[in-house]
Scaffold this motif. Structure first.
Motif, PDB file in Angstrom:
ATOM      1  N   ARG A 109       0.841  -1.192   0.000  1.00  0.00           N
ATOM      2  CA  ARG A 109       0.000   0.000   0.000  1.00  0.00           C
ATOM      3  C   ARG A 109       0.881   1.248   0.000  1.00  0.00           C
ATOM      4  O   ARG A 109       1.962   1.252   0.566  1.00  0.00           O
ATOM      5  CB  ARG A 109      -0.916   0.006   1.222  1.00  0.00           C
ATOM      6  CG  ARG A 109      -1.935  -1.117   1.198  1.00  0.00           C
ATOM      7  CD  ARG A 109      -2.657  -1.200   2.537  1.00  0.00           C
ATOM      8  NE  ARG A 109      -3.561  -2.318   2.566  1.00  0.00           N
ATOM      9  CZ  ARG A 109      -4.881  -2.200   2.524  1.00  0.00           C
ATOM     10  NH1 ARG A 109      -5.445  -1.006   2.474  1.00  0.00           N
ATOM     11  NH2 ARG A 109      -5.644  -3.264   2.553  1.00  0.00           N
ATOM     12  N   ARG A 110       0.376   2.302  -0.606  1.00  0.00           N
ATOM     13  CA  ARG A 110       1.119   3.560  -0.632  1.00  0.00           C
ATOM     14  C   ARG A 110       0.691   4.437   0.539  1.00  0.00           C
ATOM     15  O   ARG A 110      -0.492   4.489   0.886  1.00  0.00           O
ATOM     16  CB  ARG A 110       0.877   4.289  -1.945  1.00  0.00           C
ATOM     17  CG  ARG A 110       1.392   3.507  -3.145  1.00  0.00           C
ATOM     18  CD  ARG A 110       1.204   4.234  -4.435  1.00  0.00           C
ATOM     19  NE  ARG A 110      -0.153   4.787  -4.549  1.00  0.00           N
ATOM     20  CZ  ARG A 110      -0.563   5.535  -5.555  1.00  0.00           C
ATOM     21  NH1 ARG A 110       0.246   5.840  -6.537  1.00  0.00           N
ATOM     22  NH2 ARG A 110      -1.794   5.987  -5.595  1.00  0.00           N
ATOM     23  N   ASP A 120      -2.106   6.851  -0.152  1.00  0.00           N
ATOM     24  CA  ASP A 120      -3.436   6.228  -0.202  1.00  0.00           C
ATOM     25  C   ASP A 120      -3.981   5.995   1.208  1.00  0.00           C
ATOM     26  O   ASP A 120      -5.172   6.181   1.466  1.00  0.00           O
ATOM     27  CB  ASP A 120      -3.393   4.907  -0.968  1.00  0.00           C
ATOM     28  CG  ASP A 120      -3.084   5.101  -2.449  1.00  0.00           C
ATOM     29  OD1 ASP A 120      -3.340   6.205  -2.972  1.00  0.00           O
ATOM     30  OD2 ASP A 120      -2.585   4.148  -3.075  1.00  0.00           O
ATOM     31  N   LYS A 148       3.785   4.287   7.430  1.00  0.00           N
ATOM     32  CA  LYS A 148       2.420   3.770   7.259  1.00  0.00           C
ATOM     33  C   LYS A 148       1.841   3.348   8.603  1.00  0.00           C
ATOM     34  O   LYS A 148       0.708   3.701   8.947  1.00  0.00           O
ATOM     35  CB  LYS A 148       2.417   2.579   6.302  1.00  0.00           C
ATOM     36  CG  LYS A 148       2.785   2.921   4.883  1.00  0.00           C
ATOM     37  CD  LYS A 148       2.922   1.648   4.061  1.00  0.00           C
ATOM     38  CE  LYS A 148       3.672   1.869   2.778  1.00  0.00           C
ATOM     39  NZ  LYS A 148       3.870   0.620   2.039  1.00  0.00           N
TER      40      LYS A 148
END
Length: 135
Positions: A9-10, A13, A66
Protein backbone atom coordinates in the motif's frame (compact mmCIF):
# COMPACT_ATOMS: atom_id res chain seq x y z
CA UNK A 1 -7.06 -2.99 -2.09
CA UNK A 2 -9.08 -5.16 0.29
CA UNK A 3 -6.68 -7.74 1.64
CA UNK A 4 -3.66 -6.01 0.11
CA UNK A 5 -0.67 -6.36 2.44
CA UNK A 6 0.45 -3.17 4.12
CA UNK A 7 3.83 -3.42 2.36
CA UNK A 8 2.10 -3.02 -1.01
CA UNK A 9 0.00 0.00 0.00
CA UNK A 10 1.12 3.56 -0.63
CA UNK A 11 1.39 6.00 2.26
CA UNK A 12 -0.53 8.68 0.35
CA UNK A 13 -3.44 6.23 -0.20
CA UNK A 14 -3.50 5.38 3.50
CA UNK A 15 -3.46 9.07 4.46
CA UNK A 16 -6.24 9.83 1.95
CA UNK A 17 -8.37 7.01 3.39
CA UNK A 18 -7.84 8.34 6.91
CA UNK A 19 -8.93 11.81 5.79
CA UNK A 20 -12.05 10.33 4.12
CA UNK A 21 -12.91 8.53 7.37
CA UNK A 22 -12.52 11.75 9.35
CA UNK A 23 -14.63 13.70 6.84
CA UNK A 24 -17.35 11.04 6.99
CA UNK A 25 -17.47 11.29 10.79
CA UNK A 26 -17.79 15.06 10.63
CA UNK A 27 -20.45 14.98 7.91
CA UNK A 28 -22.50 12.34 9.72
CA UNK A 29 -21.94 13.93 13.16
CA UNK A 30 -20.69 10.61 14.53
CA UNK A 31 -17.40 9.67 16.14
CA UNK A 32 -14.49 8.47 14.05
CA UNK A 33 -14.27 4.70 14.56
CA UNK A 34 -11.69 2.05 13.76
CA UNK A 35 -14.40 0.33 11.75
CA UNK A 36 -14.75 3.41 9.52
CA UNK A 37 -10.97 3.62 9.21
CA UNK A 38 -10.82 -0.02 8.13
CA UNK A 39 -13.64 0.48 5.65
CA UNK A 40 -12.02 3.53 4.07
CA UNK A 41 -8.63 1.81 3.90
CA UNK A 42 -10.32 -1.31 2.50
CA UNK A 43 -8.57 -3.26 5.22
CA UNK A 44 -9.74 -6.23 7.23
CA UNK A 45 -10.56 -5.16 10.77
CA UNK A 46 -8.30 -7.92 12.11
CA UNK A 47 -5.38 -6.49 10.15
CA UNK A 48 -6.10 -3.01 11.47
CA UNK A 49 -6.26 -4.32 15.05
CA UNK A 50 -2.91 -6.08 14.54
CA UNK A 51 -1.37 -2.77 13.47
CA UNK A 52 -2.99 -0.81 16.30
CA UNK A 53 -1.91 -3.34 18.92
CA UNK A 54 1.69 -3.40 17.75
CA UNK A 55 1.68 -6.88 16.23
CA UNK A 56 2.85 -5.54 12.85
CA UNK A 57 6.55 -4.77 12.90
CA UNK A 58 7.80 -2.04 10.57
CA UNK A 59 11.37 -2.59 9.45
CA UNK A 60 11.86 0.10 6.81
CA UNK A 61 11.13 3.83 6.85
CA UNK A 62 8.19 3.46 4.44
CA UNK A 63 6.49 0.84 6.59
CA UNK A 64 7.20 2.81 9.76
CA UNK A 65 5.45 5.85 8.27
CA UNK A 66 2.42 3.77 7.26
CA UNK A 67 2.17 2.12 10.67
CA UNK A 68 2.62 5.48 12.44
CA UNK A 69 -0.13 7.10 10.36
CA UNK A 70 -2.53 4.23 11.06
CA UNK A 71 -1.71 4.11 14.78
CA UNK A 72 -2.20 7.87 15.09
CA UNK A 73 -5.58 7.59 13.36
CA UNK A 74 -6.48 4.70 15.66
CA UNK A 75 -5.70 6.83 18.70
CA UNK A 76 -7.81 9.64 17.27
CA UNK A 77 -10.65 7.17 16.73
CA UNK A 78 -10.48 5.96 20.32
CA UNK A 79 -10.51 9.54 21.59
CA UNK A 80 -13.36 10.44 19.24
CA UNK A 81 -15.56 7.58 20.43
CA UNK A 82 -14.88 8.29 24.11
CA UNK A 83 -15.37 12.04 23.74
CA UNK A 84 -18.59 11.49 21.81
CA UNK A 85 -19.94 9.12 24.44
CA UNK A 86 -19.00 11.37 27.34
CA UNK A 87 -20.47 14.43 25.62
CA UNK A 88 -23.75 12.65 25.02
CA UNK A 89 -24.13 12.06 28.75
CA UNK A 90 -24.15 8.28 28.85
CA UNK A 91 -23.61 8.33 32.57
CA UNK A 92 -21.02 6.86 34.90
CA UNK A 93 -20.77 3.57 33.01
CA UNK A 94 -19.08 5.22 30.05
CA UNK A 95 -16.58 6.94 32.31
CA UNK A 96 -15.80 3.63 34.01
CA UNK A 97 -15.42 1.85 30.66
CA UNK A 98 -12.93 4.49 29.58
CA UNK A 99 -10.96 4.13 32.80
CA UNK A 100 -10.95 0.33 32.54
CA UNK A 101 -9.70 0.39 28.96
CA UNK A 102 -7.22 3.23 29.18
CA UNK A 103 -6.32 4.17 32.72
CA UNK A 104 -5.73 0.95 34.63
CA UNK A 105 -9.00 0.68 36.55
CA UNK A 106 -9.89 -2.97 37.09
CA UNK A 107 -13.00 -2.74 39.28
CA UNK A 108 -11.39 -4.33 42.34
CA UNK A 109 -10.78 -2.47 45.56
CA UNK A 110 -7.13 -1.60 45.59
CA UNK A 111 -7.00 -2.09 41.83
CA UNK A 112 -4.22 -3.72 39.86
CA UNK A 113 -2.04 -1.34 37.92
CA UNK A 114 -2.19 -1.83 34.18
CA UNK A 115 0.75 -1.27 31.84
CA UNK A 116 0.97 1.29 29.07
CA UNK A 117 2.29 0.61 25.55
CA UNK A 118 5.88 1.03 26.77
CA UNK A 119 5.37 -1.51 29.56
CA UNK A 120 5.44 1.14 32.27
CA UNK A 121 3.06 0.65 35.15
CA UNK A 122 0.03 2.95 35.26
CA UNK A 123 -1.22 3.97 38.67
CA UNK A 124 -4.46 2.21 39.59
CA UNK A 125 -7.75 4.08 39.48
CA UNK A 126 -10.06 3.35 42.39
CA UNK A 127 -13.72 4.34 42.82
CA UNK A 128 -15.09 4.57 46.32
CA UNK A 129 -18.80 3.83 46.57
CA UNK A 130 -18.98 2.22 43.14
CA UNK A 131 -21.53 -0.29 44.42
CA UNK A 132 -23.89 2.62 45.10
CA UNK A 133 -23.98 3.71 41.45
CA UNK A 134 -27.24 2.54 39.85
CA UNK A 135 -26.96 0.38 36.72
Amino acid sequence: MHGTPLEKRRLKDIEAAIERAKAYAVAQEVPLTVERLAAEMEMDLDMLHDILQGRVQAKCAGMKAKVAAIRKAGGEATASVIEHALRRGSGANMHMLYLKNHAGYDGEKGGKAARNEDGEQKPPVIFLGEEDIPD
